[in-house]
Design a protein around this motif. Structure first.
Motif, PDB file in Angstrom:
ATOM      1  N   LYS A  13       0.831  -1.204   0.000  1.00  0.00           N
ATOM      2  CA  LYS A  13       0.000   0.000   0.000  1.00  0.00           C
ATOM      3  C   LYS A  13       0.869   1.258   0.000  1.00  0.00           C
ATOM      4  O   LYS A  13       0.592   2.212  -0.729  1.00  0.00           O
ATOM      5  N   ARG A  36      -2.567   3.716  -7.795  1.00  0.00           N
ATOM      6  CA  ARG A  36      -3.925   3.500  -7.261  1.00  0.00           C
ATOM      7  C   ARG A  36      -4.298   2.026  -7.313  1.00  0.00           C
ATOM      8  O   ARG A  36      -4.899   1.490  -6.375  1.00  0.00           O
ATOM      9  N   GLN A  39      -2.523   0.095  -4.571  1.00  0.00           N
ATOM     10  CA  GLN A  39      -3.161   0.337  -3.268  1.00  0.00           C
ATOM     11  C   GLN A  39      -4.453  -0.470  -3.153  1.00  0.00           C
ATOM     12  O   GLN A  39      -4.729  -1.060  -2.100  1.00  0.00           O
ATOM     13  N   ALA A  40      -5.227  -0.503  -4.227  1.00  0.00           N
ATOM     14  CA  ALA A  40      -6.481  -1.262  -4.209  1.00  0.00           C
ATOM     15  C   ALA A  40      -6.203  -2.753  -4.017  1.00  0.00           C
ATOM     16  O   ALA A  40      -6.914  -3.437  -3.268  1.00  0.00           O
ATOM     17  N   LYS A  41      -5.167  -3.247  -4.672  1.00  0.00           N
ATOM     18  CA  LYS A  41      -4.784  -4.656  -4.538  1.00  0.00           C
ATOM     19  C   LYS A  41      -4.420  -4.968  -3.092  1.00  0.00           C
ATOM     20  O   LYS A  41      -4.838  -5.991  -2.537  1.00  0.00           O
ATOM     21  N   ASP A  43      -5.433  -3.362  -0.436  1.00  0.00           N
ATOM     22  CA  ASP A  43      -6.659  -3.295   0.365  1.00  0.00           C
ATOM     23  C   ASP A  43      -7.475  -4.577   0.230  1.00  0.00           C
ATOM     24  O   ASP A  43      -8.021  -5.078   1.218  1.00  0.00           O
ATOM     25  N   LEU A  44      -7.550  -5.110  -0.993  1.00  0.00           N
ATOM     26  CA  LEU A  44      -8.296  -6.355  -1.202  1.00  0.00           C
ATOM     27  C   LEU A  44      -7.640  -7.531  -0.495  1.00  0.00           C
ATOM     28  O   LEU A  44      -8.326  -8.368   0.098  1.00  0.00           O
TER      29      LEU A  44
END
Length: 57
Positions: A13, A36, A39-41, A43-44
């Motif tokens: 992240k 972005r 970061q999403a990866k 978070d998942l």
């Protein structure tokens, strides 16, 4: 969830945030989008680990 997984997700992240910031500074939309996405990866992955932890309890 192991401490290793937490550290990897946090590092991913932070790296994504750095990429996004670098993309903004250099006006590089591709790098910004990669940041972005990274970061999403992260978070998942974190959410998945949280679900696994909840099921174990």
């Amino acid at each position: 969830m192991g401490i290793d997984d937490k550290a990897k997700n946090a590092a991913d992240k932070v790296a994504g945030h750095a990429k996004e910031a670098a993309g903004k500074v250099t006006d590089n939309e591709k790098l910004e989008a990669e940041g972005r996405a990274q970061q999403a990866k992260a978070d998942l992955k974190q959410a998945g680990e949280n679900v696994k932890d909840a099921v174990k309890e």
